[in-house]
Structure formats: C-alpha cells, structure tokens
Scaffold this active site. Sequence first.
Site, PDB file in Angstrom:
ATOM      1  CG  HIS A  92      22.120  17.820  46.656  1.00  0.00           C
ATOM      2  ND1 HIS A  92      21.328  18.752  47.276  1.00  0.00           N
ATOM      3  CD2 HIS A  92      21.521  16.625  46.853  1.00  0.00           C
ATOM      4  CE1 HIS A  92      20.285  18.143  47.817  1.00  0.00           C
ATOM      5  NE2 HIS A  92      20.384  16.864  47.575  1.00  0.00           N
ATOM      6  CE  LYS A 114      20.479  14.260  56.328  1.00  0.00           C
ATOM      7  NZ  LYS A 114      20.889  13.353  55.257  1.00  0.00           N
ATOM      8  CG  HIS A 122      13.196  18.670  48.283  1.00  0.00           C
ATOM      9  ND1 HIS A 122      12.183  18.101  47.575  1.00  0.00           N
ATOM     10  CD2 HIS A 122      14.307  18.021  47.888  1.00  0.00           C
ATOM     11  CE1 HIS A 122      12.657  17.136  46.798  1.00  0.00           C
ATOM     12  NE2 HIS A 122      13.940  17.065  46.975  1.00  0.00           N
ATOM     13  CG  HIS A 180      17.779  24.611  44.346  1.00  0.00           C
ATOM     14  ND1 HIS A 180      18.383  24.303  45.547  1.00  0.00           N
ATOM     15  CD2 HIS A 180      18.504  25.611  43.798  1.00  0.00           C
ATOM     16  CE1 HIS A 180      19.449  25.093  45.690  1.00  0.00           C
ATOM     17  NE2 HIS A 180      19.545  25.891  44.651  1.00  0.00           N
ATOM     18  NE  ARG A 183      12.604   7.929  49.675  1.00  0.00           N
ATOM     19  CZ  ARG A 183      11.790   8.908  49.231  1.00  0.00           C
ATOM     20  NH1 ARG A 183      10.508   8.878  49.534  1.00  0.00           N
ATOM     21  NH2 ARG A 183      12.266   9.885  48.497  1.00  0.00           N
ATOM     22  CD  GLU A 202      17.604  13.369  42.297  1.00  0.00           C
ATOM     23  OE1 GLU A 202      16.754  14.104  42.829  1.00  0.00           O
ATOM     24  OE2 GLU A 202      18.809  13.651  42.250  1.00  0.00           O
ATOM     25  CD  GLN A 246      11.070  11.564  45.552  1.00  0.00           C
ATOM     26  OE1 GLN A 246      10.915  11.789  46.743  1.00  0.00           O
ATOM     27  NE2 GLN A 246      12.236  11.744  44.949  1.00  0.00           N
ATOM     28  CG  ASN A 258      20.534  18.981  53.415  1.00  0.00           C
ATOM     29  OD1 ASN A 258      19.777  19.915  53.151  1.00  0.00           O
ATOM     30  ND2 ASN A 258      21.084  18.251  52.481  1.00  0.00           N
TER      31      ASN A 258
END
Lengths: 722, 220
Positions: free
Chosen positions: A45, A87, A91, A93, A112, A308, A310, A526
Amino acid sequence: MTQVNADLAKSFGLNAEEWGKVLEIMGRTPSLTELGIFSVMWSEHCSYKSSRVWLKELPTKAPWVIHGPGENAGVIDIGEGLAAIFKMESHNHPSFIEPYQGAATGVGGILRDVFTMGARPVANLNALRFGDPKLPVTKRVVDGVVRGIGGYGNCVGVPTVGGEVNFHPAYNGNPLVNAMTVGIAKQDKIFLSAAAGVGNPVVYVGSKTGRDGIHGATMASTEFDAASEDKRPTVQVGDPFTEKLLIEACLELMQTDAIVAIQDMGAAGLTSSSVEMAGKGGVGIELTLDDVPQRETGMTAYEMMLSESQERMLLVLKPERSEMARAIIEKWDLDYAVIGHITDTGRIVVKHKGVVEADIPLAPLSDAAPLYRRPIAETPKPAPLGAVDLSAPLDEALLKLIASPDLCSRRWIFDQYDSSVGGQTVKRPAQADAAIVKLEDTKRALAVTADCTPRYCVADAEQGGAQAVAEAWRNITATGALPLAVTDNMNFGNPEKPEIMGQFASAIKGMAAACKALDFPVVSGNVSLYNETEGRPILPTPAIGAVGVLEDAAQAVGYGLKPGLELVLVGQTKGELGRSLYLREILGREDGAPPVVDLAAERKNGDFVRTQILSGKVTASHDVSDGGVLVAVAEMLLAGEAGAELAAEGDAAFWFGEDQARYVLAVSDANALLTAAREAGIPAQRIGHATATEKLTLPNGIAISLPQLREAHEGFFPQWFA
Amino acid sequence: MKAAILLFPGINRERDMVLAVRQSFGAEPTVVWHKETELPAGTDLVILPGGFSFGDYLRCGAMAAQSPIMRAVKAHAERGGYVLGVCNGFQILTETGLLPGALLRNAGLRFLSMDTMLRVERNDTVFTNKWEKGAVFRAPMAHGDGNYTADEVTLDRLEGENLVAFRYADGNRNGSARDIAGIFAPNLRVLGLMPHPENLVDPLMGGTDGKPLFDALAAA
C-alpha cells in the site's frame, strides 16, 4: 514483551528477504516500533513495490502539469493563475469489512490529500463496484457505502457531483470504493510535503490519536479470507465535522507564511507522514510521542506510530510563526501540539517516556524499499465473437437494458449526496457526461468524470486500459470542455500471480498509449492490489478520474433533449457486440473481444465535437458507451423534455454495439453538421429527430412511451431498497 | 438592508449565502464568527446558513443555539430585527426558541438531495413579497433532518395565525407535518425554512427560482 523476530515480521507482512534487509539496515534486531515502521513503509500500500516498475511507463508531463505523481495529489494549470489539484484513491478493503466507515474515511482521506496542498475541495466523485445484486451482502454493502460517502461528503460541504457504479459477481467479496476529490488553489499558494529547516518545530494538528486503524495499510496489502471480518478493529472511524474544521483551519493558516511543509496522516499515520516529509526534504526528524494528543490512555510508541486515526495533519512550521499558527488552529477547536523538530541527522528518532523507541536511517528506509518486477503472464487474446442472435425486438431489448443494474438510473444513489453545496454546480449528476463545477469569481468551470469498463479489461486489459482513458476523455469532451489530465486508481488482484501482474502491465500499456495520443497525462494515482477473496480476483479495474476545463461555464452542454432538434451520430459504427451489455443482459453471454479503441479516431472525432459545441451549434451532446446508440438516445430523452423519432437503418448490432469514439449530438441544423463532418473526414449520420411527443418511436415504427421508459430506467434501486 | 451571516463551526453553505446576498443586495454581507458576542453595528438582517453546525452532534442545531452570538441574535429578534434561517439555520432557530417546533430525522431515514417545489403561503411579508401568493417555485433541498414536527396545538396555531411560509408542493418527502417547509415567527420578521433558495439564484446553476427571496429582502 513481544519477541521481535522473523516470525513476527512475517505476521506484519514482511517476507524473509525483506526481514533480512531490515536487519542489514539496522545492524541489530529492531525494536517492535521499528519493525512496525518498516512493515508499513514497505507494505504494498505504501511502497508500491509490485507496481512501481510499471507505473513509470505512464506519461506524466505536459506544459500544463505543475506537479505530477509523487506529491499528495496532482496539480495542473487551469488558467487565470489557478490550479486544479486532484487525486483518486481506493478504500476497498475497509469498505467490505465495515461499509459505512470504510467509504466515509475513504472520502475523508482523499479530501486531506487535496487540501493539504492548499486547495479548497470543490468536487467529490466516486467509482464504485459491487458484487451480484442478488446477494444480500451486496445490498448491505451498497447501502453502507452510499450512506458513508454521503454522511462524510455532505457534512464537510463538498458537493458530490459524479461517479460510476458497476455490478459483477467478481466483486462479491471485494467491492471497490474509489473516491476522488478535486480542489482549487492559487498557483503561487501550493504547499508541498518536503520538510526543511533544522530546529523547525514539527506540529501535530487535528483529532486525537487512538488505537483505531493500527496496521490498516498492512491489511490493505493482503488477500481476504473468511477471517477478514475479524479485522474490523483495523477500520478507522471518520469524523467529518473535525475534517471540516481541519479544512477551514488549514486553509486559513495557509493564507499566512507560517508553513514550511505539510502532509496529512493517511495510511500508516504518523509513520508515513513523518518519514516521507523528512525523507523528501533530505533532513532528519525527532518525535517525542509523550506530546501527541491521545484519545486513550496507556498507548505505546508502537500504537501511536501505527495508528490510522483520522483527521490529523503533520506540519513543519517557521518557529517565529508557531504561536500565530496555534491561535488559528485553536480558534477552530482543534488540537495543536509541537511533537518534535527537524534535525540534520538523516534519521527518524522516536522517543517516548524517556526511551528511544525507534532510531532508523531514513535514506535506506525509502531507497532500499523492496521493488519487485514480478513475473507476468499475458492474458490470451479472447476468441472472436461468434454468431450473435439479433432477433430480440429492439423495444424489448432497450427496456431490459436500461432497467439492468449496470445501466439503470443512479438517482437513488445521487439523491443521497449533496451535489449543490458551494453554489457552483452547473451540471449535476445525470445532466451531462461530466459534472460541471464553476470556479467562483471567474467564468471558468471544471468538467470532472470517473470511468472504467472492467468487463472490457478482463477480456483484454490493454484495450480496456486504453478504453477507460478514452471514455473519460470523451465524457469531458462531450460537455465542450478541454480534457487536461488524469488520476488513476489501479484495482487488481494478487500481484504475486503472474496472470494478475500480466493484467496490470497490459492495462498500463493501454493507458499509456491513450494518455499519449490524447495529451492526457497522469498526474496522480493510487494502486490497490490483493483484491481477492479466497483466491478469486476482481475484474481488473483501472479506474480513471479526469479533469477538463471550460473557459466559459455557460458553454457547457448536457445531454437532455429538447423538441425540434435533429439527432446526429458522430463516429463510425461497425456494430461491435463483443463484451457488450447487449450480449450479457439480453443473451446471457460474456465473450468476444471488447470494442477496438482507435486512438486517432478518438482524438479526431472528439476535437471535432468540441469545436462544434464551442461554436454554439450543439444543444445537447452525449457520448455513446455502455449499451450503444439506442441507450444513449433513451438517456437523452429521460434527461430532457422531448420524445424522439428514429429513422436510421440498422440491426441490433447497430443500435446496441459499443463501438468507441462516438457521440450523439442534438443540433438544429443537421445538414450543416454533416457537411462540417464530411469536410473534416469524420463519419456522421442523421439518426432521427426530437419531438414534442411523449414517446420514443423506433425505426420499425414501434413506439415506447416515455413514462414506460422512465419506469423501466428508474425502477431498480428503489425496488431493491423498498 | 445590512446583512450579517453567522458562521458556526461545521456550517458549510455560508459561501453560497454570501453569493446570493451579494447579487441581490449589491453589497457584501459581513460574516460573523459564532464566538462574537455582538452583531456588527447597524445589522438589519441576520442569516443563519446551512450545514452541520457542531457536526449535528447531540441534536441538529442544539449546540449552535448555545453559542455566544445567539444571545445577540435573540436581542436582535426581540427588537424586531429580521432573521433568516435556512436548513441547519432553521434547526438552530427552533433550538433557540425563536421558532416553534423541531426538525426530526427524515421519515425515510435517508439524506435527501434533490429539487423540490415550494408553495408560497403568504406574500405580505418582507421575505415573500416578490412572489405571488400561491406561487410555486423550485428549490434544492439537502438535508437528513428536515421532518418538521410540532404538537397539534402549535400546528393549529401556526395555521390559524397564518404563519406557515412555504409548503412542499410536489410531495412530502421528509415527512413534515402538514407539508410545512418553512414558518414565520408571529411578527413575520423571523423566517426558517429547510430548502435552499440561495442555491438557485443564477441561470447558470439551473435557474433563479430562489432569487425573489433575496430581492425582496434587498428592497426592504
């Protein structure tokens, strides 16, 4: 005390070879925190270790590209000193494990990436793929994902203006949620992530850190199995209200000269942001975790570095501006904490409770990151499409097609997304081929779209990759806008399987050819791999998000039809039915080769169409894609206020073939358009005209009433969720 | 007419409102931060725009109703000043008590974002005098909690005193009592409504159906 060894490294996703490299770089056994940092930075990732060698093949430059891949998002010149920053990111998974939060935090993360560069987000889009609608789990996932996207996007006040949705059993265990954000900044106010200035404070802004999402990046780098549901604690929880505050606080702070560098804490949280900022700047960084705002008690260094949570940003500030910055951040009721400083050591040093928990040289952490040229096996070219039964009556086939899950109205979805907030939405969903968002205080507008046809990609990934780019370009062109650049979201299966890596390489090849031929560089992107459940991969899905510009928003055209206009089909029709929706929905077949993408014709036809639109001669315009010409005409009727009478000769292959590089234009003077097309050497033919009646009359004289057409088109989602 | 637009954390349609006011008033409104304790001198009209103040946590509008600036807004209203609350702004006005009733979760429990048609119930007010009585106009709506609710006595009083400003004219999607989309305070100087006239003031964005509201206020 957890024993750090090869077994633990393996459970963190590092193979034996990678573990060996860690030992070599460290010259000792790493601490748990250090192993955690290596494992997330070297995860698929974060490191793109399987895809990097291929991504290099994509064209990324053009005179209007300000920042290509490598920054948080791509940046292009859109005139008048303004830049579009955009971009798309997956998301996938998390969205299967916890659809609402997975999708919501996907939206938050991509926002973000865009505002961290100084842009005010002005448009959100999403590209979604779900499994078989007959499965109860699909319904649950669709509901959660749509609610999640709406719940987050509506609250932060960024209009969700477009996107696409497909269904296929290949996504049963692996839905795809690709979210795209487009923002606007002044070209002289763009913020980058490279840290600088020894001694400068490293500042943490935003939500507090909790234990959520630990090792999310690692989860996104493995296949799913029956135990994946147990990974729910690795899914983060979003708070769009805090995100909204963070947007406003950051944009306010960016009006000052306080910021040296800024990056959001996305995948791998504090680890990736601090490592990347210091690494890009060629400096070192020292963090004192005791000062990190924490939501829970007793958090360890390992947990804080890997969390992680947010809505967090990491900033490097000019020291003399830091108190002013604090005042702005705290005005918005956000946490502001100095958690470290920039050093000249070239190392990341992490301290907690007086103990050095990590001390890693930055250069090898990125330079020695694994890079794999994995074996590839090319997918054999599909066998030619054999004889096709074209006997189904046109009207019945049309009604069945426009009612099918892949072609039916998406109203149920976009009615849950605020598409008008901001007051700049010129064309909302289902009004034009691309959404049109005006740039405040100018006449200009952006055209934005997201496209991919995975059923083509699985048959021929090269053609499919080219087609995805071409369709995005065509959708922007069909509004009158000039297509400028692309963001790609590569969703594939397990890269360790040669046939999957073959799909990836072929898709890149097709995309690169299309991007070159159409002057449509890739500026951000990505990669999401390991989209497999119990060994079954998804369809290869290189989703393309694209941005174009209109100098005058008033010139944008939609596809809604008005009475009295003539309908002209631009582009050549051979009647290509391979992999078409007609084949699948009417005949139950998924075979043959996908339509050929002739990039020269694509370019030529599109440039012609755009010129005609900008000269004011075109009242409505629609690209011909899924379902072919007849579906395109039906969509024009349903979006407008007219019926139509069709006159062209043709069989089902003519009306439902998915030949590329085609548009249906509605004009008041068909002869003038046909003459112009002939002079330009572009195939064009009159196919009928719009009427003031409430019906669509087919060439064989059979008429379908508009209410019947509408009922068929609008039925699926409301009935599914009734 | 001098307008002040209130900004609470989480509000997201203040820019839309600035554009609508700027266009009709020919003057720039002042945006006022919620922690201020006074309105700008000479404020005639206070506007509470839409969004998710304080994330809609607790209850929509409940926390914004406690913000420091709301004391000044109440005083302004008591002096007979004009107040317009749209969407979350309407919710804040009900939480503040400047308007009766409450906005509950939509009946279908889903966010609703689409154009709706509104019927003008009276046109003898400073907000609605550019429309004909009974006129029907288009307005985008975008809310999760627009289900207007009050007890029967209150609803009867609103009807009896002719304080219903707008009703949904093309179907009641959110479940509002008696199709109510907007209401006035008894002095007709405070208006709250759920849909967004400010998002339909420019032909480029699909029409000017909402512009009469701002033109009427500009002329007051």
